[in-house]
Design an enzyme around this catalytic site. Structure first.
Site, PDB file in Angstrom:
ATOM      1  N   TRP A  85      35.184  34.984  36.773  1.00 18.66           N
ATOM      2  CA  TRP A  85      34.513  33.958  37.567  1.00 18.66           C
ATOM      3  C   TRP A  85      35.213  32.613  37.411  1.00 18.66           C
ATOM      4  O   TRP A  85      35.318  31.836  38.367  1.00 18.66           O
ATOM      5  CB  TRP A  85      33.054  33.841  37.136  1.00 18.66           C
ATOM      6  CG  TRP A  85      32.291  32.748  37.836  1.00 18.66           C
ATOM      7  CD1 TRP A  85      31.605  32.834  39.007  1.00 18.66           C
ATOM      8  CD2 TRP A  85      32.130  31.391  37.402  1.00 18.66           C
ATOM      9  NE1 TRP A  85      31.033  31.626  39.332  1.00 18.66           N
ATOM     10  CE2 TRP A  85      31.346  30.723  38.360  1.00 18.66           C
ATOM     11  CE3 TRP A  85      32.581  30.684  36.279  1.00 18.66           C
ATOM     12  CZ2 TRP A  85      31.000  29.378  38.239  1.00 18.66           C
ATOM     13  CZ3 TRP A  85      32.247  29.347  36.161  1.00 18.66           C
ATOM     14  CH2 TRP A  85      31.456  28.709  37.127  1.00 18.66           C
ATOM     15  N   HIS A  86      35.710  32.351  36.203  1.00 16.94           N
ATOM     16  CA  HIS A  86      36.330  31.060  35.948  1.00 16.94           C
ATOM     17  C   HIS A  86      37.638  30.864  36.701  1.00 16.94           C
ATOM     18  O   HIS A  86      38.002  29.728  37.009  1.00 16.94           O
ATOM     19  CB  HIS A  86      36.571  30.865  34.445  1.00 16.94           C
ATOM     20  CG  HIS A  86      35.364  30.380  33.708  1.00 16.94           C
ATOM     21  ND1 HIS A  86      34.457  31.236  33.127  1.00 16.94           N
ATOM     22  CD2 HIS A  86      34.891  29.129  33.491  1.00 16.94           C
ATOM     23  CE1 HIS A  86      33.487  30.527  32.563  1.00 16.94           C
ATOM     24  NE2 HIS A  86      33.729  29.245  32.776  1.00 16.94           N
ATOM     25  N   GLY A  87      38.363  31.925  36.958  1.00 20.30           N
ATOM     26  CA  GLY A  87      39.613  31.715  37.671  1.00 20.30           C
ATOM     27  C   GLY A  87      40.388  32.983  37.925  1.00 20.30           C
ATOM     28  O   GLY A  87      40.198  34.002  37.255  1.00 20.30           O
TER      29      GLY A  87
ATOM     30  N   PHE B 210      37.099  25.349  39.207  1.00 17.19           N
ATOM     31  CA  PHE B 210      36.488  26.667  39.186  1.00 17.19           C
ATOM     32  C   PHE B 210      35.489  26.835  40.334  1.00 17.19           C
ATOM     33  O   PHE B 210      34.959  27.905  40.521  1.00 17.19           O
ATOM     34  CB  PHE B 210      35.779  26.913  37.852  1.00 17.19           C
ATOM     35  CG  PHE B 210      36.687  26.729  36.666  1.00 17.19           C
ATOM     36  CD1 PHE B 210      37.892  27.376  36.601  1.00 17.19           C
ATOM     37  CD2 PHE B 210      36.340  25.868  35.641  1.00 17.19           C
ATOM     38  CE1 PHE B 210      38.751  27.200  35.534  1.00 17.19           C
ATOM     39  CE2 PHE B 210      37.174  25.693  34.556  1.00 17.19           C
ATOM     40  CZ  PHE B 210      38.378  26.349  34.511  1.00 17.19           C
TER      41      PHE B 210
END
Length: 475
Positions: free
Chosen positions: A323-325, A475
């Site tokens: 999800w962060h990247g 993000f």
């Protein structure tokens, strides 16, 4: 529009005055004002971003109404599928298209096939990862019959785009925030005053701590080959404080701003720098994200045996990392955190349910050791979050394992170090409160209180670092 910018300092009072003094007791118009203000706030970066958030909002608004009238399981599944496809489809395209494409090409290259990738220059819309989860919480809750789909256009669109927390959270649940848009709000002086204090503390953490440290961490990390291992380790430690000051500072500003308009946003940080274990840290860090994945993914997997719990923890951390990247470093970061978490599942380590040294002035030596160990574990894993791409990250890791680790490290400027010390002292004293300047239950003389406020304002204006974007905007 940055919440630490001059533009926001002008924007916020204008919206506040219109909201309370022009549109007082006119709920629908207040919600419409919040919607317009939120779209102005968001469109300040790039007006084209508004198209995506409007599409996401409209689809889920209509899906929610459709779910109210759909009794058959098949129809409900189709409606939920439309919401998931549209929202995750937009998120996947803008955030992960190039990642999957390049990974696909790299996989074929390993087998000797050369391919010409059709990489696109895609601008990642600010906050898309946040508002996607926020609006999905609505359709999932309506699907699960925890909530009735609303027909109030302004309330729903304002809920999705609420400007204080739009671009970096907290990620609100529809069951918590949407009802607040549907009921009359009354101005509360005490609540607004506390909100202003929380905003001030957030500004201090962001501008004085995080922005000052950003120059140091960027300079060291960009030229890590030229520095001793001790300086590289110090850089990671400073990045952890920068990361915390930056992100928790944003959350404080968002929550405090919400209070000014009569809203209660969920707590996103609960003094995680004083956590005594990795599980406790993740109960206190970015609470809204971790709890979102827990409630909407993990609880659907079920299972209470140790291997099932371990499987669920692995899934949640891999999803959190991804999800962060769109980078393998984030996935590796999530995997390593999951492995650290495993020891508390299989070896039954102690669970902490109360704040560290509750009711005491100082921690015990055991508690101090636990906090240092947890913080350093988080700091070392932050390497995979901080350094991109993976090749540079591994190079940095190799450079850490060197005899120069015993040398005196290069330190950041004194104002950054002083900011960290003040941060630690204030948050330690306030660790059982809602935020760093929460004065509930404390009877401080007026002169002392205002000295603190003016002191922090002076630090923000005269000792702040070069303005930086919030880290989580990427993000």
């Amino acid at each position: 529009m940055l919440t630490t910018s001059l533009e926001f300092a002008i924007f916020l009072p204008i919206v506040f005055l219109l909201y309370w003094f022009v549109l007082k007791n006119k709920l629908r118009l207040q919600n419409a004002l919040i919607l317009v203000a939120s779209y102005v706030f968001y469109g300040w970066w790039d007006w084209r971003f508004l198209i995506l958030i409007a599409i996401s909002s409209l689809v889920d608004f209509l899906v929610g109404i459709g779910l109210n009238h759909a009794a058959e399981k098949s129809k409900r599944n189709i409606l939920l599928g439309i919401s998931l496809t549209v929202n995750l489809g937009m998120l996947g395209f803008f955030k992960y298209y190039n990642f999957f494409l390049e990974s696909f090409v790299d996989a074929f290259t390993l087998f000797g096939y050369q391919m010409a990738p059709g990489r696109l220059d895609i601008i990642l819309p600010v906050g898309i990862s946040f508002y996607t989860l926020q609006t999905l919480s609505y359709t999932i809750d309506v699907y699960d019959r925890k909530l009735t789909g609303t027909k109030d256009f302004f309330a729903f669109f304002a809920y999705v785009s609420f400007f204080p927390q739009l671009v970096a959270g907290p990620i609100e649940r529809a069951t918590h925030l949407l009802p607040q848009f549907q009921q009359k709000r009354h101005f509360d002086v005490d609540s607004a005053s506390d909100g202003m204090r929380q905003i001030l503390w957030g500004l201090f953490k962001k501008i004085v701590v995080a922005d000052n440290l950003a120059v140091y961490t960027y300079t060291i990390s960009m030229n890590y080959q030229d520095h001793s291992a001790s300086t590289l380790l110090m850089c990671l430690i400073m990045f952890s404080f920068q990361f915390y000051g930056d992100f928790s500072g944003y959350s404080d500003i968002a929550i405090g701003t919400g209070r000014l308009f009569g809203f209660r946003l969920m707590k996103n940080f609960d003094y995680p720098i004083f956590a005594r274990s990795i599980p406790e840290l993740w109960q206190k860090w970015h609470i809204s994200l971790f709890s979102w994945f827990r409630d909407y993914i993990i609880k659907r997997l079920k299972g209470f045996r140790k291997w099932q719990v371990a499987r669920n923890i692995l899934i949640i951390f891999l999803v959190t990392g991804f999800w962060h990247g769109a980078a393998w470093t984030y996935i590796l970061w999530g995997l390593l955190h999951a492995l650290l978490f495993m020891q508390f599942i299989f070896w039954g380590r102690k669970k902490f349910k109360t704040p560290v040294a509750a009711g005491k002035v100082l921690p015990s030596w055991v508690e101090l050791g636990q906090m240092v160990k947890t913080f350093m574990s988080f700091t070392l894993l932050a390497l995979f979050f901080f350094i991109q791409p993976l090749s540079r990250c591994l190079g940095y890791l190799v450079a850490l394992v060197d005899t120069s680790i015993v040398k005196v490290p290069l330190l950041p400027e004194n104002r950054a170090l002083a900011g960290i010390v003040l941060l630690l002292v204030v948050e330690w004293m306030q660790r059982e409160k809602e935020h760093g300047l929460d004065l509930s239950g404390r009877s401080l003389p007026k002169a002392v209180r205002w000295s603190v406020y003016y002191g922090l304002l002076f630090a923000v204006f005269y000792y702040g670092g070069q303005p930086q974007d919030f880290l989580y905007f990427q993000f």
